[in-house]
Structure formats: structure tokens, C-alpha cells
Enzyme design. Structure first.
Site, short mmCIF file in Angstrom:
data_model
loop_
_atom_site.label_atom_id
_atom_site.label_comp_id
_atom_site.label_asym_id
_atom_site.label_seq_id
_atom_site.Cartn_x
_atom_site.Cartn_y
_atom_site.Cartn_z
N THR A 111 -32.25 3.18 2.55
CA THR A 111 -32.50 4.58 3.24
C THR A 111 -32.30 5.51 1.71
OG1 THR A 111 -31.14 6.18 4.14
CG2 THR A 111 -29.80 4.94 3.32
N GLN A 112 -33.33 6.96 2.42
CA GLN A 112 -33.16 7.92 1.19
C GLN A 112 -32.11 8.84 1.54
OE1 GLN A 112 -36.58 10.96 2.70
NE2 GLN A 112 -37.42 8.51 2.66
N CYS A 113 -31.41 8.41 2.21
CA CYS A 113 -30.46 9.88 2.72
C CYS A 113 -29.64 9.23 0.89
CB CYS A 113 -29.14 9.48 3.32
SG CYS A 113 -30.57 10.47 4.92
N ASP A 173 -32.86 7.20 -26.40
CA ASP A 173 -33.05 7.33 -25.28
C ASP A 173 -32.97 6.59 -23.85
OD1 ASP A 173 -33.21 10.35 -24.50
OD2 ASP A 173 -33.77 9.42 -22.52
N SER A 174 -31.93 6.87 -22.78
CA SER A 174 -32.42 5.65 -21.84
C SER A 174 -33.63 6.49 -21.51
CB SER A 174 -30.70 5.96 -20.63
OG SER A 174 -30.19 7.43 -20.58
N SER A 175 -34.35 7.17 -20.99
CA SER A 175 -35.15 7.34 -20.78
C SER A 175 -36.34 5.84 -20.89
CB SER A 175 -36.04 8.93 -20.69
OG SER A 175 -34.71 9.38 -20.27
N ASP A 230 -29.20 9.26 -17.95
CA ASP A 230 -30.61 9.31 -17.26
C ASP A 230 -30.48 7.37 -16.36
OD1 ASP A 230 -30.38 11.46 -18.14
OD2 ASP A 230 -32.19 11.16 -19.71
N THR A 264 -27.32 10.85 -25.43
CA THR A 264 -26.51 12.15 -26.07
C THR A 264 -25.47 11.65 -26.78
OG1 THR A 264 -27.34 13.07 -24.39
CG2 THR A 264 -26.06 13.99 -25.23
N THR A 310 -24.98 6.19 -8.49
CA THR A 310 -26.36 6.99 -8.65
C THR A 310 -26.25 8.60 -9.40
OG1 THR A 310 -26.67 6.60 -6.28
CG2 THR A 310 -27.58 8.42 -7.55
#
Ligand code: ASP
Length: 343
Positions: A279-281, A60-62, A93, A16, A168
């Protein structure tokens, strides 16, 4: 280039930040990056010499993929001696993935590589792009006795400089789009640019840059959820050529104690497939053995990802799998912090 000012290479990959709204259709499209200095006259006021280089076709970074990571690494490698710092403009992204893997690919990096982008295009009246870009260039230009202050891959966004492999993307709308939950900010931009020197990565000054380009993407990322089926996991673990899996578990690295689950993981590891427990935390660390629900994972040889992010865990797996490390050393090396990505 002027002799005494730092020389900064600005690398535009897409996203962007470098887009403008087509006046007729209203759609966002990449603009000719050679005109950057013309569009942002403020850049001329900075105490550094800026040169720009752009992906032939900005993305686009996707659409980011390992071939582009190699392209970015090669641009840095080819220009490493001529420049004092690098600023990489990238879509937000997947910025944490690219920035994380570049931290592994650039071993013994002794210059700043700063990733940045924006939530609004640079031409937008309310854009966050100008501050992100200008401060990233200032951070890349910071010197102490003619040596760069920052000697690692970082991500700068909305007044904060983070260690790249600790970040993240946490928000799709807020200007504060990134977080580093397990590592302190490296710098904060307010009235002054405050660098937290004690948290900066200190590479071995006697080593020269090594650029690693062998990446192995025969890996999977699995997020556990209550009720996940044996059939699903069996089919993932039987993917042809699979070499490693990052498994997002609950809390401090916990998972179901059902016997089919543990024996499936054990069989997978015995086939030479590495399994990394993260961990998904959003914050905190895996501590295998703290609960009965993770003790078995420890016993069967699951690798502890400790407090690594999933983005860095995947990057480290692709990087280490490309290094032809022997099976018995892999776990020990993975569990060692290589670029400050884990405690
Ligand atoms: N979709 C865009 C990208 O990641 C979003 C951004 O630039 O922030 O390329």
C-alpha cells in the site's frame, strides 16, 4: 578488551553524524573516525568496550548500493564471535533500506545490530548525534544473564528503538525522522530505558548465523497514480532482466479495474516476473479481495505484501531473488514473515 563488559563494534559508513564543518569552507565533511573516542569523551563512561571500524571512504547514504550492504554484512560476519553487539552509523536518508536488507542478509542473528545516525553533525552545538549514538551503544550492550537482550536488526533514533525492517524515514528536518507505523516500538529512552520485551524478535537459539550475500537488484518500484499510462507500465515491465516489481497501490491494495491494466499484469506474471502489492499509505495493510478493485490481482497471482513497508518489500525481493527459490514457492515464501517484517 575488559572481560566482563560487553564488547561493541562501532561501524561508521558515513552520513551527517560523523561529519564536521570545515572551518574555512563551511561544507560538511567526514572526520577521521579513529578520533571518535577523543571527540566524544562521554563514550568512555559507558560500561562497555568500544572498538571502531570505518568504511575506507565514508559515503553519504544517498550513494548506498548493494556492494556496501555486502561490505557491512562481511564486517559483522568477520567480527561476529569477538563482539556482543554492533552499532552502525549510517546516513538517515537510506537507513531504512540498509537496515531492512541487513535484517534479511543476517539469518539467525542472535546479537544486536543497531543502526543510527543523526540530523545534525556530531560537532554541532544542538546535535542529536550524541544521544542517538550513546543510547544505541547502551541498547547494544543490554544483557540478561550474559546474553544479549536484543537479537535482531534495529534502528534507534530520537529516543525510540524500532524493528529496522518496519521503519520509514518520515521527516527531512525533525529530529524524530523515523516511524514504525505497523509495529510497536521495541524500546523507549526516557529517564529509564524501557524495553518492550514482548515485541522483540526471538530467533531460534539452536541455529547459527548465516550471512546471505547474493542479492538481485533487477527489480522495480512503481507507485500507481490516477492516470498512469499503459505505455509507461509496458516499458517498465519490458526492462531487460526484470525479475520482480513492488507495486504501491491505493489503500488496502486497490488499483484500477481497467482491462488493459489487469491483462498487462497477468502477462507480466506469466513471464515469471513477481509482482508484490504494497500500500502507498504510511500505515495499514494490503487485503486483496476486500474490494472489487483488488480481487482481480489476487486471482492473477499478485503477491500480497500485507503490512510491509516499501523499503522492506524491496529488500525482501532482492534477497529472495538471490536465493534461487523455485517459481511455485516464491509467492508463499514472500507472503511469510521471515524476520518480523510483516504481520
Ligand atoms: N544525506 C545524509 C545521508 O543520508 C543525511 C543524513 O545523514 O542524515 O547520508
Amino acid at each position: 578488551m575488559t572481560k566482563n563488559n560487553p564488547n561493541i563494534l562501532l561501524i561508521y559508513t558515513g552520513g551527517t553524524i560523523g561529519m564536521i564543518k570545515d572551518p574555512e569552507t563551511g561544507a560538511l565533511r567526514a572526520f577521521d573516525f579513529d578520533n571518535l573516542l577523543v571527540r566524544i569523551p562521554e563514550l568512555k563512561l559507558l560500561d562497555c568496550n568500544i572498538e571502531t571500524i570505518s568504511f575506507e571512504e565514508p559515503i553519504d547514504s544517498s550513494n548506498m548500493a548493494p556492494k556496501y550492504w555486502v561490505e557491512i554484512a562481511e564486517i559483522i560476519e568477520d567480527n561476529y564471535d569477538a563482539f556482543d553487539g554492533f552499532v552502525i552509523l549510517h546516513g538517515s536518508d537510506t537507513m531504512s533500506y540498509t537496515a531492512s536488507i541487513l535484517s534479511f542478509m543476517l539469518e539467525h542473528l542472535a546479537k544486536p545490530v543497531i543502526f543510527t545516525g543523526s540530523q545534525l553533525p556530531i560537532g554541532d552545538l544542538r546535535t542529536d548525534a550524541k544521544e542517538n549514538l550513546i543510547t544505541s551503544i547502551q541498547v547494544a550492550s543490554l544483557q540478561h544473564y550474559n546474553k544479549p537482550v536484543i537479537k535482531e536488526v534495529c534502528l534507534y533514533f530520537e529516543y525510540k528503538l524500532y524493528r529496522a525492517n518496519r521503519t520509514t524515514k518520515i521527516n527531512a528536518e525533525h529530529f524524530e525522522a523515523f516511524a514504525s507505523l505497523n509495529y510497536p516500538d521495541l524500546a523507549e529512552s526516557g529517564v529509564h530505558l524501557k524495553v518492550n520485551n514482548e515485541y522483540l524478535f526471538k530467533p531460534n537459539p539452536r541455529k547459527s548465523l548465516i550471512v546471505h550475500k547474493e542479492l538481485d537488484s533487477n527489480i522495480a518500484l512503481i507507485k500507481l497514480f490516477p492516470g498512469i499510462s499503459e505505455a509507461l507500465l509496458v516499458s517498465i515491465f519490458n526492462t531487460p532482466n526484470l525479475k520482480g516489481v513492488v507495486m504501491e497501490t491505493y489503500g488496502a491494495g486497490n488499483c484500477t479495474t481497467e482491462s488493459w491494466f489487469v491483462s498487462l499484469l497477468k502477462d507480466t506474471i506469466s513471464k515469471g516476473i513477481h509482482i508484490v502489492n504494497v500500500t502507498q499509505c504510511s500505515g495499514g495493510s494490503v487485503m486483496m479481495g476486500q474490494y472489487e478493485t483488488s480481487e482481480k490481482l489476487k486471482r492473477i497471482g499478485v503477491i500480497s505484501g500485507k503490512d510491509i513497508t516499501s523499503e522492506a518489500a524491496i529488500s525482501k525481493l532482492m534477497y529472495l531473488l538471490g536465493q534461487n527459490i523455485s517459481a511455485n514457492l516464491f509467492k508463499t515464501i514472500y507472503e511469510t514473515s521471515l524476520r518480523g517484517e510483516m504481520a
